[in-house]
Scaffold this motif. Structure first.
Motif, PDB file in Angstrom:
ATOM      1  N   ALA A   1      -3.536 -15.453   0.014  1.00  0.00           N
ATOM      2  CA  ALA A   1      -4.480 -15.726  -1.079  1.00  0.00           C
ATOM      3  C   ALA A   1      -4.756 -14.494  -1.934  1.00  0.00           C
ATOM      4  O   ALA A   1      -5.142 -14.626  -3.102  1.00  0.00           O
ATOM      5  CB  ALA A   1      -5.791 -16.256  -0.498  1.00  0.00           C
ATOM      6  N   ALA A   2      -4.581 -13.295  -1.372  1.00  0.00           N
ATOM      7  CA  ALA A   2      -5.053 -12.076  -2.022  1.00  0.00           C
ATOM      8  C   ALA A   2      -4.447 -11.829  -3.405  1.00  0.00           C
ATOM      9  O   ALA A   2      -5.175 -11.553  -4.368  1.00  0.00           O
ATOM     10  CB  ALA A   2      -4.787 -10.877  -1.107  1.00  0.00           C
ATOM     11  N   ILE A   3      -3.120 -11.934  -3.519  1.00  0.00           N
ATOM     12  CA  ILE A   3      -2.478 -11.586  -4.803  1.00  0.00           C
ATOM     13  C   ILE A   3      -2.848 -12.568  -5.921  1.00  0.00           C
ATOM     14  O   ILE A   3      -3.303 -12.135  -6.988  1.00  0.00           O
ATOM     15  CB  ILE A   3      -0.953 -11.458  -4.640  1.00  0.00           C
ATOM     16  N   PRO A   4      -2.690 -13.896  -5.740  1.00  0.00           N
ATOM     17  CA  PRO A   4      -3.075 -14.801  -6.833  1.00  0.00           C
ATOM     18  C   PRO A   4      -4.566 -14.778  -7.156  1.00  0.00           C
ATOM     19  O   PRO A   4      -4.967 -15.098  -8.277  1.00  0.00           O
ATOM     20  CB  PRO A   4      -2.653 -16.189  -6.331  1.00  0.00           C
ATOM     21  N   VAL A   5      -5.404 -14.360  -6.191  1.00  0.00           N
ATOM     22  CA  VAL A   5      -6.843 -14.268  -6.455  1.00  0.00           C
ATOM     23  C   VAL A   5      -7.190 -12.978  -7.190  1.00  0.00           C
ATOM     24  O   VAL A   5      -8.050 -12.973  -8.080  1.00  0.00           O
ATOM     25  CB  VAL A   5      -7.639 -14.348  -5.125  1.00  0.00           C
ATOM     26  N   LEU A   6      -6.518 -11.889  -6.851  1.00  0.00           N
ATOM     27  CA  LEU A   6      -6.952 -10.578  -7.322  1.00  0.00           C
ATOM     28  C   LEU A   6      -6.248 -10.058  -8.570  1.00  0.00           C
ATOM     29  O   LEU A   6      -6.854  -9.336  -9.364  1.00  0.00           O
ATOM     30  CB  LEU A   6      -6.781  -9.539  -6.195  1.00  0.00           C
ATOM     31  N   HIS A   7      -4.979 -10.402  -8.765  1.00  0.00           N
ATOM     32  CA  HIS A   7      -4.216  -9.633  -9.767  1.00  0.00           C
ATOM     33  C   HIS A   7      -4.669  -9.863 -11.203  1.00  0.00           C
ATOM     34  O   HIS A   7      -4.357  -9.058 -12.088  1.00  0.00           O
ATOM     35  CB  HIS A   7      -2.701  -9.867  -9.602  1.00  0.00           C
ATOM     36  N   HIS A   8      -5.449 -10.912 -11.478  1.00  0.00           N
ATOM     37  CA  HIS A   8      -5.985 -11.093 -12.827  1.00  0.00           C
ATOM     38  C   HIS A   8      -7.430 -10.620 -12.942  1.00  0.00           C
ATOM     39  O   HIS A   8      -8.016 -10.660 -14.020  1.00  0.00           O
ATOM     40  CB  HIS A   8      -5.905 -12.570 -13.233  1.00  0.00           C
ATOM     41  N   ARG A   9      -8.005 -10.139 -11.813  1.00  0.00           N
ATOM     42  CA  ARG A   9      -9.398  -9.699 -11.820  1.00  0.00           C
ATOM     43  C   ARG A   9      -9.529  -8.183 -11.865  1.00  0.00           C
ATOM     44  O   ARG A   9     -10.646  -7.664 -11.997  1.00  0.00           O
ATOM     45  CB  ARG A   9     -10.114 -10.215 -10.558  1.00  0.00           C
ATOM     46  N   VAL A  10      -8.437  -7.476 -11.693  1.00  0.00           N
ATOM     47  CA  VAL A  10      -8.476  -6.012 -11.722  1.00  0.00           C
ATOM     48  C   VAL A  10      -7.747  -5.519 -12.968  1.00  0.00           C
ATOM     49  O   VAL A  10      -6.914  -6.227 -13.535  1.00  0.00           O
ATOM     50  CB  VAL A  10      -7.832  -5.411 -10.450  1.00  0.00           C
ATOM     51  N   ILE A  11      -8.077  -4.297 -13.377  1.00  0.00           N
ATOM     52  CA  ILE A  11      -7.444  -3.706 -14.562  1.00  0.00           C
ATOM     53  C   ILE A  11      -6.807  -2.370 -14.165  1.00  0.00           C
ATOM     54  O   ILE A  11      -7.479  -1.507 -13.584  1.00  0.00           O
ATOM     55  CB  ILE A  11      -8.459  -3.491 -15.701  1.00  0.00           C
ATOM     56  N   VAL A  12      -5.548  -2.240 -14.479  1.00  0.00           N
ATOM     57  CA  VAL A  12      -4.811  -1.006 -14.180  1.00  0.00           C
ATOM     58  C   VAL A  12      -5.225   0.073 -15.172  1.00  0.00           C
ATOM     59  O   VAL A  12      -5.503  -0.205 -16.347  1.00  0.00           O
ATOM     60  CB  VAL A  12      -3.291  -1.263 -14.263  1.00  0.00           C
ATOM     61  N   THR A  13      -5.288   1.312 -14.725  1.00  0.00           N
ATOM     62  CA  THR A  13      -5.627   2.425 -15.623  1.00  0.00           C
ATOM     63  C   THR A  13      -4.567   2.533 -16.720  1.00  0.00           C
ATOM     64  O   THR A  13      -3.390   2.237 -16.477  1.00  0.00           O
ATOM     65  CB  THR A  13      -5.703   3.756 -14.857  1.00  0.00           C
ATOM     66  N   PRO A  14      -4.963   2.962 -17.911  1.00  0.00           N
ATOM     67  CA  PRO A  14      -4.004   3.044 -19.025  1.00  0.00           C
ATOM     68  C   PRO A  14      -2.770   3.891 -18.695  1.00  0.00           C
ATOM     69  O   PRO A  14      -1.657   3.565 -19.115  1.00  0.00           O
ATOM     70  CB  PRO A  14      -4.820   3.678 -20.152  1.00  0.00           C
ATOM     71  N   GLU A  15      -2.980   4.981 -17.941  1.00  0.00           N
ATOM     72  CA  GLU A  15      -1.854   5.862 -17.607  1.00  0.00           C
ATOM     73  C   GLU A  15      -0.812   5.128 -16.771  1.00  0.00           C
ATOM     74  O   GLU A  15       0.390   5.214 -17.044  1.00  0.00           O
ATOM     75  CB  GLU A  15      -2.348   7.102 -16.846  1.00  0.00           C
ATOM     76  N   ARG A  16      -1.279   4.401 -15.764  1.00  0.00           N
ATOM     77  CA  ARG A  16      -0.345   3.671 -14.903  1.00  0.00           C
ATOM     78  C   ARG A  16       0.275   2.488 -15.628  1.00  0.00           C
ATOM     79  O   ARG A  16       1.429   2.134 -15.386  1.00  0.00           O
ATOM     80  CB  ARG A  16      -1.068   3.186 -13.640  1.00  0.00           C
ATOM     81  N   GLU A  17      -0.500   1.883 -16.517  1.00  0.00           N
ATOM     82  CA  GLU A  17       0.032   0.748 -17.280  1.00  0.00           C
ATOM     83  C   GLU A  17       1.177   1.201 -18.174  1.00  0.00           C
ATOM     84  O   GLU A  17       2.171   0.494 -18.337  1.00  0.00           O
ATOM     85  CB  GLU A  17      -1.087   0.109 -18.105  1.00  0.00           C
ATOM     86  N   MET A  18       1.030   2.398 -18.761  1.00  0.00           N
ATOM     87  CA  MET A  18       2.093   2.941 -19.605  1.00  0.00           C
ATOM     88  C   MET A  18       3.345   3.251 -18.791  1.00  0.00           C
ATOM     89  O   MET A  18       4.460   3.216 -19.319  1.00  0.00           O
ATOM     90  CB  MET A  18       1.603   4.213 -20.311  1.00  0.00           C
ATOM     91  N   GLU A  19       3.161   3.522 -17.512  1.00  0.00           N
ATOM     92  CA  GLU A  19       4.305   3.797 -16.635  1.00  0.00           C
ATOM     93  C   GLU A  19       4.959   2.513 -16.129  1.00  0.00           C
ATOM     94  O   GLU A  19       5.960   2.565 -15.406  1.00  0.00           O
ATOM     95  CB  GLU A  19       3.847   4.639 -15.443  1.00  0.00           C
ATOM     96  N   GLY A  20       4.382   1.361 -16.487  1.00  0.00           N
ATOM     97  CA  GLY A  20       4.957   0.090 -16.082  1.00  0.00           C
ATOM     98  C   GLY A  20       4.475  -0.426 -14.734  1.00  0.00           C
ATOM     99  O   GLY A  20       5.062  -1.367 -14.174  1.00  0.00           O
ATOM    100  N   VAL A  21       3.409   0.182 -14.209  1.00  0.00           N
ATOM    101  CA  VAL A  21       2.856  -0.270 -12.927  1.00  0.00           C
ATOM    102  C   VAL A  21       1.995  -1.506 -13.181  1.00  0.00           C
ATOM    103  O   VAL A  21       1.145  -1.513 -14.068  1.00  0.00           O
ATOM    104  CB  VAL A  21       2.011   0.836 -12.267  1.00  0.00           C
ATOM    105  N   SER A  22       2.205  -2.551 -12.392  1.00  0.00           N
ATOM    106  CA  SER A  22       1.454  -3.791 -12.565  1.00  0.00           C
ATOM    107  C   SER A  22       0.345  -3.903 -11.521  1.00  0.00           C
ATOM    108  O   SER A  22       0.379  -3.241 -10.477  1.00  0.00           O
ATOM    109  CB  SER A  22       2.380  -5.010 -12.451  1.00  0.00           C
ATOM    110  N   SER A  23      -0.621  -4.769 -11.797  1.00  0.00           N
ATOM    111  CA  SER A  23      -1.715  -4.993 -10.853  1.00  0.00           C
ATOM    112  C   SER A  23      -1.199  -5.603  -9.552  1.00  0.00           C
ATOM    113  O   SER A  23      -1.716  -5.322  -8.470  1.00  0.00           O
ATOM    114  CB  SER A  23      -2.781  -5.896 -11.484  1.00  0.00           C
ATOM    115  N   LYS A  24      -0.155  -6.421  -9.642  1.00  0.00           N
ATOM    116  CA  LYS A  24       0.432  -7.016  -8.434  1.00  0.00           C
ATOM    117  C   LYS A  24       0.961  -5.942  -7.489  1.00  0.00           C
ATOM    118  O   LYS A  24       0.770  -6.017  -6.271  1.00  0.00           O
ATOM    119  CB  LYS A  24       1.577  -7.957  -8.816  1.00  0.00           C
ATOM    120  N   GLN A  25       1.645  -4.942  -8.038  1.00  0.00           N
ATOM    121  CA  GLN A  25       2.205  -3.877  -7.214  1.00  0.00           C
ATOM    122  C   GLN A  25       1.101  -3.109  -6.497  1.00  0.00           C
ATOM    123  O   GLN A  25       1.221  -2.789  -5.312  1.00  0.00           O
ATOM    124  CB  GLN A  25       3.035  -2.922  -8.084  1.00  0.00           C
ATOM    125  N   ILE A  26       0.016  -2.846  -7.210  1.00  0.00           N
ATOM    126  CA  ILE A  26      -1.086  -2.083  -6.610  1.00  0.00           C
ATOM    127  C   ILE A  26      -1.768  -2.897  -5.511  1.00  0.00           C
ATOM    128  O   ILE A  26      -2.108  -2.372  -4.448  1.00  0.00           O
ATOM    129  CB  ILE A  26      -2.103  -1.673  -7.700  1.00  0.00           C
TER     130      ILE A  26
END
Length: 343
Positions: free
Chosen positions: A306-331
């Motif tokens: 349940a964790a990934i489909p529940v959480l990955h749209h509720r968290v926000i990745v830092t701009p630096e990591r987002e620019m590096e292509g890191v997704s919330s799912k990976q974290i």
């Protein structure tokens, strides 16, 4: 007088016979629920090729009294899957196509002056139903999005100071195109937080693509939805939802859920962590997954599922990591791997 050896032998045999008859049964009878879940899968599977995870998450969302957001590029059966799921239920169904010019009153309804009675009369909008399919939800502006806040959280709307309750069961299935596409708006965080799951739908593989073409060819003039029959009533759905609330969750698993949520708030790669609503969402959805598996208790695997489909749209990745292509799912996957599983 019988020999002592034969007496012992007969006692041992009877104990063995009794032990063979012993069956460990659930506290709750989940037979009907499991049977209905399997029937839904079969009905939707008559038309939809693959996408088993999406179908299971939609069923779990219904059992947990939640709403689901389905994201994918156009043409991957997001809308048709939601329609087929609704078709398998004997409940009210409404479809709302979101567009940039859609107003809140187009969804909720509006008060109309009745000349005969000289009074204002409330005309209910399409939201007054059991299953609501909102197509391309992120094509409407923020003002229209805000109209859904109250109804999705409290199952009621307030118009001109009057409250109107919606009938149970009530579920919103929304589809959206990736936000990078033309003419889409990013959903506000408060809106995303009201969806139990965000389900990502990918392209089918080669074998699935061939199967899709084969089925389409065989349909000829037949409508896809005609092959699906309605069998589950509103009363049965509410009964199943009540059963799911009684699924057992041990204290150490509640702590495990809390540790996962707190870890999102302390992660240096996340600008925004998950709220207590997210922990409640994991609890409810893990109960639904357990019930669908025929168990009256939750396991760590249910929580991880349940964790990934529940959480990955509720968290926000830092701009630096987002620019590096890191997704919330990976974290979130990293967080699940680092938090110790209770034994």
């Amino acid at each position: 007088m019988p020999k002592p050896e034969s007496t012992v032998s007969s006692i041992d045999d009877s104990v063995l016979e009794d032990s063979n008859d012993l069956q460990f049964k659930n506290r709750l009878d989940l037979t009907a629920l499991q049977s209905s879940v399997e029937k839904i899968r079969q009905e939707v599977g008559k038309v939809i090729v693959g996408q088993k995870d999406m179908v299971d998450m939609l069923i779990a969302s219904l059992l947990a009294k939640g709403h689901s957001l389905i994201e994918g590029v156009p043409g991957v059966a997001k809308t048709i899957t939601a329609k087929l799921l609704a078709k398998s239920f004997s409940v009210g169904f409404s479809r709302i196509q979101f567009t940039p010019d859609l107003m809140p009153s187009d969804i909720l309804g509006t008060s109309v002056f009745n000349l005969k009675d000289s009074e204002f009369e409330f005309k209910k909008g399409p939201i007054f139903s059991n299953m609501i399919l909102i197509d391309e939800i992120n094509r409407a502006p923020a003002k229209t999005q805000a109209a859904l806040f109250e109804v999705m959280e409290e199952q009621q709307i307030t118009i001109d100071g009057n409250k109107y309750k919606l009938d149970a069961p009530f579920m919103v299935l929304a589809t959206q195109n990736p936000i990078e596409q033309e003419g889409t708006y990013r959903l506000p965080e408060a809106q995303l937080d009201r969806f139990l799951f965000k389900i990502d739908v990918d392209y089918p593989n080669l074998d699935e693509e061939i199967e899709i073409l084969s089925r389409e060819h065989q349909l000829r003039d037949t409508e896809k939805t005609d092959t699906v029959s309605s069998f589950l009533t509103a009363k049965q759905i509410t009964e199943y939802q009540h059963v799911v609330t009684q699924i057992l969750v041990e204290e150490h698993l509640l702590k495990y859920i809390a540790e996962l949520i707190v870890a999102t708030r302390n992660n240096r790669f996340l600008y925004l962590g998950a709220s207590p609503r997210a922990s409640i969402a994991i609890l409810k959805s893990s109960k639904a997954f357990a019930a669908m598996s025929g168990r009256d208790f939750v396991t760590p695997e249910d929580i991880k599922r349940a964790a990934i489909p529940v959480l990955h749209h509720r968290v926000i990745v830092t701009p630096e990591r987002e620019m590096e292509g890191v997704s919330s799912k990976q974290i979130i996957k990293q967080i699940i791997e680092t938090v110790e599983i209770p034994r």
